[in-house]
Design an enzyme around this catalytic site. Structure first.
Site, PDB file in Angstrom:
ATOM      1  CE1 TYR A 162     -18.392  51.465  92.632  1.00 42.86           C
ATOM      2  CE2 TYR A 162     -19.388  53.481  93.452  1.00 42.86           C
ATOM      3  CZ  TYR A 162     -18.451  52.484  93.570  1.00 42.86           C
ATOM      4  OH  TYR A 162     -17.566  52.509  94.622  1.00 42.86           O
ATOM      5  CE1 TYR A 174     -14.494  52.714  93.253  1.00 46.08           C
ATOM      6  CE2 TYR A 174     -13.174  50.771  93.739  1.00 46.08           C
ATOM      7  CZ  TYR A 174     -14.346  51.489  93.880  1.00 46.08           C
ATOM      8  OH  TYR A 174     -15.361  50.987  94.644  1.00 46.08           O
ATOM      9  CE  LYS A 178      -9.578  56.758  95.675  1.00 45.42           C
ATOM     10  NZ  LYS A 178      -9.825  55.347  95.961  1.00 45.42           N
ATOM     11  CG  HIS A 187     -14.280  42.959  94.927  1.00 45.02           C
ATOM     12  ND1 HIS A 187     -15.548  43.446  94.756  1.00 45.02           N
ATOM     13  CD2 HIS A 187     -14.379  41.975  95.861  1.00 45.02           C
ATOM     14  CE1 HIS A 187     -16.390  42.781  95.541  1.00 45.02           C
ATOM     15  NE2 HIS A 187     -15.699  41.891  96.234  1.00 45.02           N
ATOM     16  N   PRO A 201     -18.868  59.617  99.249  1.00 45.91           N
ATOM     17  CG  PRO A 201     -20.779  58.534 100.041  1.00 45.91           C
ATOM     18  CD  PRO A 201     -20.183  59.893  99.841  1.00 45.91           C
TER      19      PRO A 201
HETATM   20  C1  PHB Z   1     -19.665  50.280 100.872  1.00 48.68           C
HETATM   21  O1  PHB Z   1     -19.560  49.067 100.655  1.00 48.68           O
HETATM   22  O2  PHB Z   1     -20.123  50.718 101.939  1.00 48.68           O
HETATM   23  C2  PHB Z   1     -19.261  51.234  99.809  1.00 48.68           C
HETATM   24  C3  PHB Z   1     -18.675  50.758  98.650  1.00 48.68           C
HETATM   25  C4  PHB Z   1     -18.302  51.641  97.653  1.00 48.68           C
HETATM   26  C5  PHB Z   1     -18.537  52.993  97.816  1.00 48.68           C
HETATM   27  C6  PHB Z   1     -19.121  53.461  98.966  1.00 48.68           C
HETATM   28  C7  PHB Z   1     -19.498  52.594  99.980  1.00 48.68           C
HETATM   29  O3  PHB Z   1     -18.186  53.845  96.817  1.00 48.68           O
END
Ligand code: PHB
Length: 392
Positions: A201, A385, A297, A72, A293
């Site tokens: 997000y 990120y 990280k 990505h 999460p």
């Molecule tokens: C996930 O795909 O499980 C995932 C992706 C991004 C995050 C947390 C979990 O910030």
């Protein structure tokens, strides 16, 4: 039994450490409480930073990731029913992230280690560490109903938050920092096509939501919930409705839905311990720090810890140098606190706080407006990120 490095825990940190040590001709044994099957199927995180991806490739465990993972180049931040793209790669000299499940990384590492004759004891529960202040620390563990002892030069504590390693550091030496958030994440896996090419997000008046992916056929999604809620309280239709409402936009985008094949609730908290080393014990990964999460990280930080540890152990075994081992805790802690900061910042910006009467929500919207309109602010998000450089 004797070995050079005794590793407690066969998650990403322990496995990667044993792999890196093997490449440096240092012998290690892993003692892991769970079964191989359990380790390989547990649904966990899924975002690999560029540095993690590079390390997996460079050390010969990136083949399946390159075939099955998805690269990505950006993420979307969604608020006020509008999406805004953060072009991660454009803002970071082409750095990328890889979507590839943690348990897939674990699977690849286990098979690579076993193929190379590596020693992993599954379903072997470490019950205590002894003599860690001496030059021959030992790990006591139970395997097949019997007690065993592993004598080593060094112990790597990669046994997660609940493991026996961290509490082996005397409490008067140990400082622990913790923050609990008044919410959790309700996570699902669904058999559906992707709703978006990139992660989304979202901050909505009803709270956070995240659209992620695992494969072209399986999608991972989360929404903020009460940490004490129970998955049984939610029908599939209610789950989809909540996700639909929170991710809705003006432009006709629609969430792809399908059968839900897994559900779970995780609490949201941050944790750190100082120091990460005591005597001949070195902590790595979740045994030393938990990040929320939202910044994606956790596993990346664990992999960085063991990379630092493997380099320090190489300098010690090959040249008798102790400086890198002595610096281990500080080196890792500096990095871990930066990851804590970023994860806390993402978490604070994107969740609804129960006691907020609107002030914080407006600050969050201002922050999101700023991050998505200022190149300087977007670059700050992007470089964190994709992962700040290894030695920073
Ligand atoms: C996930 O795909 O499980 C995932 C992706 C991004 C995050 C947390 C979990 O910030």
């Amino acid at each position: 039994m004797d070995t050079q490095v005794g590793i407690v825990g066969g998650g990403p940190a322990g496995l990667m450490l044993s792999h890196l040590l093997h490449l440096q001709d240092i012998e290690a044994v892993i003692v892991e409480a769970r079964s191989r099957e359990k380790l390989q199927t547990e649904v966990r995180a899924g975002v690999l930073e560029q540095g993690t991806v590079d390390l997996l490739r460079e050390t010969g465990v990136g083949e399946r990731m390159d075939q099955e993972g998805a690269v990505h180049h950006g993420i979307e931040l969604r608020f006020n029913r509008q999406g805004h793209r953060i072009p991660l790669s454009d803002l970071t000299d082409g750095r990328e992230i890889m979507l590839y499940g943690q348990h897939e990384v674990v699977k690849d590492l286990i098979s690579t280690r076993l193929d190379a004759g590596g020693q992993i004891f599954f379903e072997a529960e470490a019950v205590g560490l002894h003599d860690i202040e001496t030059q021959k620390p030992t790990i006591r563990y139970r395997h097949d109903g019997q007690d065993h002892e592993l004598r080593c030069d060094v112990i790597a504590g990669c046994d997660g938050y609940y493991g026996v390693c961290r509490p082996s550091i005397p409490s008067e030496i140990r400082t622990e920092y913790e923050r609990r958030y008044p919410f959790g994440w309700f996570g699902i896996l669904a058999e559906a096509p992707p709703s978006s090419e990139e992660l989304i997000y979202t901050l909505h008046e009803r709270g956070f939501a995240l659209i992620s992916t695992r494969s072209p056929e399986v999608q991972r999604m989360y929404f903020q919930c009460d940490p004490d809620d129970d998955v049984g309280n939610w029908s599939d239709e209610q789950i989809w409705k909540e996700l639909r409402v929170r991710t809705e936009v003006h432009d006709g985008w629609a969430l792809e839905e399908g059968p839900i094949i897994e559900k779970g609730i995780v609490g949201m908290r941050s944790f750190a311990v100082e120091p990460m080393q005591y005597g001949r014990l070195y902590l790595a990964g979740d045994a030393a720090h938990i990040v929320t999460p939202t910044g994606a990280k956790g596993m990346n930080l664990a992999i960085r810890d063991v990379r630092t540890l493997a380099e320090a152990l190489r300098a010690w075994y090959e040249k008798g140098r102790t400086d890198l081992l002595e610096d281990y805790s500080n080196t890792c802690l500096k990095r871990a606190w930066k990851a804590q900061r970023f994860s806390w910042w993402m978490t604070s910006m994107l969740h609804r706080f129960p006691d907020d009467e609107g002030f914080q929500h407006n600050l969050q919207l201002a922050e999101l407006e700023y991050v998505t309109s200022s190149q300087a602010a977007a670059t700050s998000l992007a470089e964190n990120y994709v992962g700040i450089a290894f030695d920073h």
